[in-house]
Scaffold this active site. Sequence first.
Site, short mmCIF file in Angstrom:
data_model
loop_
_atom_site.label_atom_id
_atom_site.label_comp_id
_atom_site.label_asym_id
_atom_site.label_seq_id
_atom_site.Cartn_x
_atom_site.Cartn_y
_atom_site.Cartn_z
CG ASP A 182 43.24 39.56 34.52
OD1 ASP A 182 43.76 40.68 34.58
OD2 ASP A 182 43.88 38.50 34.66
CG HIS A 215 47.46 38.33 35.78
ND1 HIS A 215 46.34 39.14 35.69
CD2 HIS A 215 48.32 38.98 36.61
CE1 HIS A 215 46.52 40.22 36.43
NE2 HIS A 215 47.71 40.15 37.00
#
Length: 353
Positions: A182, A215
């Site tokens: 990310d 996530h």
Amino acid sequence: MRSFVVRSVESALRRRGAASSNRRLFSSDSVPERKVAILGAAGGIGQPLALLMKLNPLVSNLALYDIAGTAGVAADVGHINTRAQVAGYVGEEQLGKALEGSDVVIIPAGVPRKPGMTRDDLFNINAGIVKSLCTAIAKYCPSAVVNMISNPVNSTVPIASEVFKKAGTYDEKKLFGVTTLDVVRAKTFYTGKAKVPLRECLQLIDVNVPVVGGHAGITILPLFSQATPAGNDLSTEDIKALTKRTQDGGTEVVEAKAGKGSATLSMAYAGAIFADACLKGLNGVPDIVECSFVQSSITELPFFASKVRLGKNGVVEVLGLGPLSDYEEEGLENLKPELKASIEKGIKFARDN
Ligand SMILES: NC(=O)c1ccc[n+]([C@@H]2O[C@H](COP(=O)([O-])OP(=O)(O)OC[C@H]3O[C@@H](n4cnc5c(N)ncnc54)[C@H](O)[C@@H]3O)[C@@H](O)[C@H]2O)c1
Ligand SMILES: O=C(O)C[C@H](O)C(=O)O
């Protein structure tokens, strides 16, 4: 290639002003022995990750474990003339040998998404895989640092914590959900959009964007207000678009691969960065900070991704969120119910099974 990797890492360290004390770590005489095990090593992530860990001069032993296919991967990667001794292990009966003596265990074992699926749709298969692998970690290398890649990370990390608690080996400082991809995506998208100086653009390593939360989808919260160098010309619309693209980055790859899996190469890169940070921390390199999904008290949720300082025993300090923009504050409140539900789902699974 090796000297390229070493040079890149050295020059990054030099830029951080830490070169003189750290350069010694790269002379093979003084680098401590470190064993890294990859569970799921024959898979889409596992293979390029094995390659990148073989190139890492901090690794002395690399154990490649999977339910099939590791002999070929180990023979292939093992021919590269770098420091790490490589061994392949296959099937449950060899799992103990793969794990014994490991300092860092990286887990990319499990099924990936297909178009139309959420990460949570992987829970039913991957929860059991993670649980059995963590049971073995508790038995064979209870002090290892664990880097959890298998999805849904928001649930697999809580599963791992419960398995370790049951076994009496849980050390919250050593369990990490890998959210580095990310951060890698946020840096890439930000660098493409923000008018940051060209020199910085060419060195993505100098661009920084913290990503917090979890996530999956909206639980991924990039903090572009804290990005460095500052992208002063970004409009609110730009920030919203960058945030959405970062949150949907995994889906973008799943759709582009059209049924052939999810991110593997960028994930291997991100996994290698995070494992390298853990190894540096274990080796006593100062001031190693990465974002990760860890046990946390910076919000009311028991697990949360944020910046974490790494050291000789894993987490040294879970860093706070810092000042948030109104948009980020709103994102933070919005993500909490979903993240809480995913954490509780993982904990319940581990307690009931
Ligand atoms: N955290 C992240 O940012 C991130 C990014 C990308 C992918 N992922 C996740 O990583 C996982 C793996 O993705 P992939 O693309 O490598 O999948 P893949 O199917 O290509 O590889 C998975 C590997 O795991 C192995 N495996 C299955 N059960 C196992 C077990 N019990 N023990 C050991 N190995 C086992 C398989 O044999 C296979 O080789 C997926 O769950 C995916 O969603 C996470
Ligand atoms: O999106 C996925 O399913 C894989 C991974 O979590 C990613 O972010 O690429």
